[in-house]
Each structure stands twice: as structure tokens, then as C-alpha cells.
Design an enzyme around this catalytic site. Structure first.
Site, PDB file in Angstrom:
ATOM      1  N   ASP A 451       1.308  -0.846  -0.061  1.00  0.00           N
ATOM      2  CA  ASP A 451      -0.213  -0.032  -0.273  1.00  0.00           C
ATOM      3  C   ASP A 451       0.964   1.567   0.243  1.00  0.00           C
ATOM      4  OD1 ASP A 451      -1.464   2.096   0.709  1.00  0.00           O
ATOM      5  OD2 ASP A 451      -3.192   1.245   2.213  1.00  0.00           O
ATOM      6  N   HIS A 549      22.738  14.450 -10.471  1.00  0.00           N
ATOM      7  CA  HIS A 549      20.715  14.780 -10.917  1.00  0.00           C
ATOM      8  C   HIS A 549      21.220  15.369 -12.325  1.00  0.00           C
ATOM      9  CE1 HIS A 549      17.769  13.523  -7.843  1.00  0.00           C
ATOM     10  NE2 HIS A 549      19.460  13.506  -7.744  1.00  0.00           N
TER      11      HIS A 549
END
Length: 564
Positions: A451, A549
Site C-alpha cells: 500500500d 542529477h
């Protein structure tokens, strides 16, 4: 609330038969033929007659009892009332459950036409609450003969509720239902869903379990980090993410752990929680139940009642908290290889029913009072734990810190103290004393069918770094008190998620040692977080974060020509 609908609402003019026409063609008399009136008026008359004469007779008999008059002596009015009661009862008994529903249908707008039940048996659309009962029924012949365009128009025009498509079209037509719903959504909104994949997904597997009213599936790339050497075993960790650099960074952390001899983990606790809230007339009365629940002499009895919820549900403890006359009871139990929310909720309901006998003035406000606490950051989870509580550690040699992580042991320790500990304290963090535990937890959760919302408490983590071996090497650890995972139920049974669980060797339930697969998955999550923390902290300490990044997390596509 949408009115009930039958398949005749969208079968075309040839199949539309109104109530009066159907009654004329019926070869056998029906209860609705009792009066030559519209069906809803007939129902209203007999319902009114039944309750009015019942009220009249009860009052007459009460007066006779008070005046000591024999009950068998009846007046003419009482005789007529008794006959009327019997007649109305026979009518309602023979009609209730069929004609009553039809009467409401015929009272609706003219678009809600009624199909001849004899001509097309089994096509009346079911209530969504019991829709799972239709899963094994063959698809109605009338519906399967329709062209998709007709059904789409019925959905767009509001004649056929979108949420009933799977039930009406029947088993084996879930993909068709999703396709029809998708087209209806596009027409209603005027926006395209062309970029959302439809084909290639097993919609049968999610019906009644994972997702309602599907219109497609979202593709999330899955990368592999590892091998992660944890407790002497190697694991290739699947990570579903759209963030560039995340898998690569975690993979570097796995390498640093591997060449340093691996990581070790300890499962500290395993218990899912649910906390109902009840109210009493007074705070004193609420405290009486608190003392009763926390009395060790009552635990065995409560445990037996709780265990009715399943063979894997075992009550561990009950902790209570009072707010005025309101009592919050935090039940904790083991749940085998399931994440266990439904299991513990069911067990709690059994206990509440049991307590109601001795505490009749107890008013159950809700099965969950947020003292659990599920899908919310809460101190009770950070302190007491929820799900699996795990600590994972590794000693990274100074040589590996320099060669693989491109930094130094003192730099990592200083950064961890000022960022993860002091910086989080300045921010008033609750369970967030880490660099990016949620990144790894979310990626593994999505890949393995957990979940995703429980990432909130499952990402509670404190990262510790200390110098060992005369300051040459680095001891790094993550302590995670609330990893809420399971290997059965929910999204774990879907094909792609099941494949990822199989890759880790934790697919399904463990028959030999129930619960061991879920516990192993929790330790793998903690080990992956350890790798991710180690790598990201090293990148920040070495000043590599921005460059990494720029290399891995920037799109090279020309988006200027893409349509909105």
C-alpha cells in the site's frame, strides 16, 4: 444515489416493455394484479393497510386486556381488520423482493424502462455492494450482443452507471468494460487518454479487490539495485520509480555494503495495530473498561475472542488512552504473511462485540480512532512501532568509503549529525531523521504491491553514523519501527508485483513458518534504505549530488512540440 437500472435501459427499442404491457402478456397471475391500479399505488395501499390494521388491532387488544375482556370476542370492525391484515400480509409475502423493486423502477424517469424478467432472466443489475456475487455468472446474452458504441452512449447519457459495467458485461469482459468506460470518460471530458495504456493488463485480477472503474494502467519503470548482501544472502532489489538517479544511487550503496562484508538486520517487533474509539456516559465508566482491558488476568479471554478473525491473527497486547469520557484502545497482533489491516480490524470487531455484553453503555464511535495510527505521521508509531520494527547495520571500511563512495568517514559523520539529526530536530521532524528513506520505501512498495499510502509511517527512520576501529571505518545503521508490508493479499497478487516478490524469494505465504516471508521483506526494505542512505549522504558530502542529477535525472526529449 443513482436509481437501480436493468439491462433493458440500454437494449434498444425492441426490448423495452413497460409494466402494463408485461402484465398483459403474463400467462400466470401475479401479486401485482390484486388491484387494477398502477404498481406503486397497489404497493402503497397494501403497505398502508398492513400497518394501519396492525396498529388498530394492537390498541384494541391492549384495551381488552386492561378491561379483562376475552380476546376471542371480536367486533365486526375487528373481524374486518383481521381479514385485511391477513390479505395484506399474503400480498406482501408473495410480492416482496420482486414487485417492490419494480415499482420504484416504474416510478423513475421514462428512460429507466423495465425488461421482461421472463424474456431475459438474470439480467437485473446488482447493487455495487454485492457486485462480487456476480463474478462467476455468465455475461448476459442481451448485453454481449450489443455493440460497444451503444453501451458507450448509454454511459454518456447516464442510462448505465459507469461503475456497473464489469457486473453487467460479466466475467471475461473486464477489458471491454475498461475500454468502454475509457471512451465514455473521453467523450464526457473532451480530453484524450491516448497516452494511458489499456491493453496488456489483466483486469480480471483486480476486479473486486484492487481498483474500481479502471480505464487503463500506469506504466512505472522498475529498476534493479544490488546485489544487496544482507544476513549472508544476496538480493536483487526491484524498485519502481520515475526519479532518475535513485536506483543508481541505491545500487552504489549496495556495492559499498557488499564489498565491506554485507549488512545484518534484526527484527525487533512484528505487530499490526488497530485502535477503535468508544464513548461512555462518564470518564469514570471509560476508565473501568481501560483497567479491564489492561488487566493481565483478562488477556487470555480477550485473545481467544480476537483469534476468531483468522488462524494467523494472534493478539499481542492492548494499550489504552483516555480523552474525557472517550476511550481509545490500541490492539496489536501478529498477522502472518499478510500486512494485516483487515485481519486486525476483524479481530477488534469480535472483541468489541464481546465487551458490549458487560459494558452495555459503551457506544462504539468508530473501528478506527486514529490511535492506530494508519497512514499518518504519529508519535505512537515512532515510539511503539507498527507492522515490522527493524534495525539494520553495516560496517563500511575506510577504503570503501574513499574508493566507492568518494568521501571520508569524518565527513559522513559530521554531515549525518548536522543534517539527519540536528537539521531534522530544527525542522521539528517526526520520525524523519534520515536523508531520503521514503524514496527507497516507496519504490520497493510499488514494485512489490504494498500500500503506497503506508509509506508515511513505514518511512519513519533514524540514520546513525559513527566511527569505529580507531576511527578508520564507518558504522552505519537505520532503525525503522513501522515497516508495514505483506506478501499475500492486496496488490501482491498482481502479475508484475508477484514477479518482483518472486525475485526476492518472498512470494506468497510461507507454509513452513507463517509470517517469515513478510518479515524477510521488511528486512530487505531496511537493507535497501541503508544502501540508499549511505550513497546519498556520500554524494552530498562529496559535492556530487547536483552533478549526479544533472546526469541521470534530466529529460533529453524535446517537450516543446508535445501537445498538452
Amino acid at each position: 444515489m443513482e436509481p437501480p437500472v436493468t439491462t433493458a435501459a440500454f437494449t434498444g427499442g425492441n426490448h423495452r416493455l413497460h409494466h402494463d404491457q408485461r402484465r398483459k402478456k403474463s400467462p400466470t397471475p401475479k401479486a401485482s394484479d390484486a388491484l387494477p391500479l398502477p404498481l406503486y399505488l397497489t404497493n402503497a395501499i397494501f403497505f398502508t393497510l398492513f400497518f394501519s390494521v396492525s396498529y388498530f388491532l394492537l390498541h384494541r387488544w391492549r384495551d381488552k386486556i386492561r378491561s379483562h375482556t376475552p380476546l376471542h370476542i371480536v367486533t365486526l370492525s375487528e373481524l374486518v381488520a383481521i381479514v385485511s391484515l391477513i390479505a395484506s400480509f399474503i400480498y406482501l409475502l408473495g410480492f416482496f423482493g420482486i414487485g417492490f423493486v419494480q415499482s420504484f423502477i416504474t416510478r423513475g424517469s421514462e428512460s429507466w424502462d423495465v425488461v421482461d424478467v421472463d424474456a431475459a432472466p438474470g439480467v437485473v443489475e446488482q447493487d455495487p455492494c454485492i457486485v462480487t456475487k456476480m463474478m462467476d455468472r455468465p455475461p448476459p446474452q442481451v448485453i454481449t450482443s450489443l455493440e460497444d458504441e451503444e453501451v458507450v452512449k448509454s454511459v454518456v447519457e447516464g442510462k448505465l452507471p459507469s461503475h456497473t459495467l464489469e457486473s453487467v458485461l460479466g466475467k471475461g469482459n473486464r477489458l471491454r468494460a475498461a475500454s468502454i468506460r475509457r471512451e465514455a470518460v473521453q467523450r464526457l471530458t473532451g480530453r484524450s487518454l491516448s497516452g494511458l495504456p489499456l491493453e496488456g493488463f489483466d483486469y480480471e485480477s483486480i476486479f473486486g479487490q484492487c481498483c474500481e472503474m479502471p480505464v487503463g494502467c500506469v506504466q512505472i519503470p522498475v529498476g534493479i539495485a544490488g546485489p544487496l548482501l544482507l544476513d549472508g544472502c544476496e538480493y536483487s532489489v526491484p524498485m519502481a520509480t520515475t526519479e532518475g538517479c535513485l536506483v543508481a544511487s541505491t545500487n552504489r550503496g549496495c556495492k559499498a555494503i557488499y564489498v565491506s562484508g554485507g549488512a545484518t538486520s534484526v527484527l525487533l517487533r512484528d505487530g499490526m495495530t488497530r485502535a477503535p474509539v468508544v464513548r461512555f456516559p462518564t470518564a469514570k465508566r471509560a476508565s473501568e473498561l481501560k483497567f479491564f482491558l489492561e488487566n493481565p488476568l483478562n488477556f487470555d479471554t480477550l485473545s481467544q475472542v480476537f483469534s476468531k478473525s483468522g488462524r494467523f491473527a494472534r493478539l499481542q497486547d492492548i494499550k489504552c488512552s483516555i480523552a474525557g469520557r472517550n476511550l481509545y484502545m490500541r490492539f496489536s497482533c501478529s498477522t502472518g504473511d499478510a500486512m494485516g489491516m483487515n485481519m486486525v480490524s476483524k479481530g477488534v470487531q469480535y472483541v468489541l462485540d464481546y465487551l458490549q455484553a458487560d459494558f452495555q453503555d459503551m457506544d462504539v464511535i468508530g473501528i478506527s480512532g486514529n490511535f492506530c495510527s494508519d497512514k499518518k505521521p504519529a508519535a505512537v508509531n515512532w515510539i511503539e512501532g507498527r507492522g515490522k520494527s527493524v534495525v539494520c547495520e553495516a560496517i563500511i571500511s575506510g577504503e570503501v568509503v574513499g574508493n566507492v563512495l568518494k568521501t571520508t568517514v569524518p565527513a559522513l559523520i559530521e554531515l549525518n549529525m548536522l543534517k539527519n539529526l540536528a537539521g531534522s530536530a530544527v525542522a521539528g521532524a517526526l520520525g524523519g531523521f534520515n536523508a531520503h528513506a521514503a524514496n527507497i520505501v516507496s519504490a520497493v512498495f510499488i514494485a512489490t504491491g504494498q500500500d503506497p499510502a503506508q509509506n508515511i509511517e513505514s518511512s519513519h527512520c533514524i540514520t546513525m553514523m559513527e566511527a569505529v576501529n580507531d576511527g578508520k571505518d564507518l558504522h552505519v545503521s537505520v532503525t525503522m519501527p513501522c515497516i508495514e508490508v505483506g506478501t499475500v493479499g492486496g496488490g501482491t497478487q498482481l502479475a508484475s508485483q508477484s514477479a518482483c516478490l518472486n525475485l526476492l524469494g518472498v512470494k506468497g505465504g510461507c507454509k513452513e513458518s507463517p509470517g517469515s516471508n513478510a518479515r524477510l521483506l521488511a528486512t530487505i526494505v531496511a537493507g535497501s534504505v541503508l544502501a540508499g542512505e549511505l550513497s546519498l549522504m556520500s554524494a552530498i558530502a562529496a559535492g556530487q549530488l547536483v552533478n549526479a542529477h544533472l546526469k541521470y535525472n534530466r529529460s533529453i526529449r524535446d517537450i516543446s512540440s508535445l501537445s498538452s
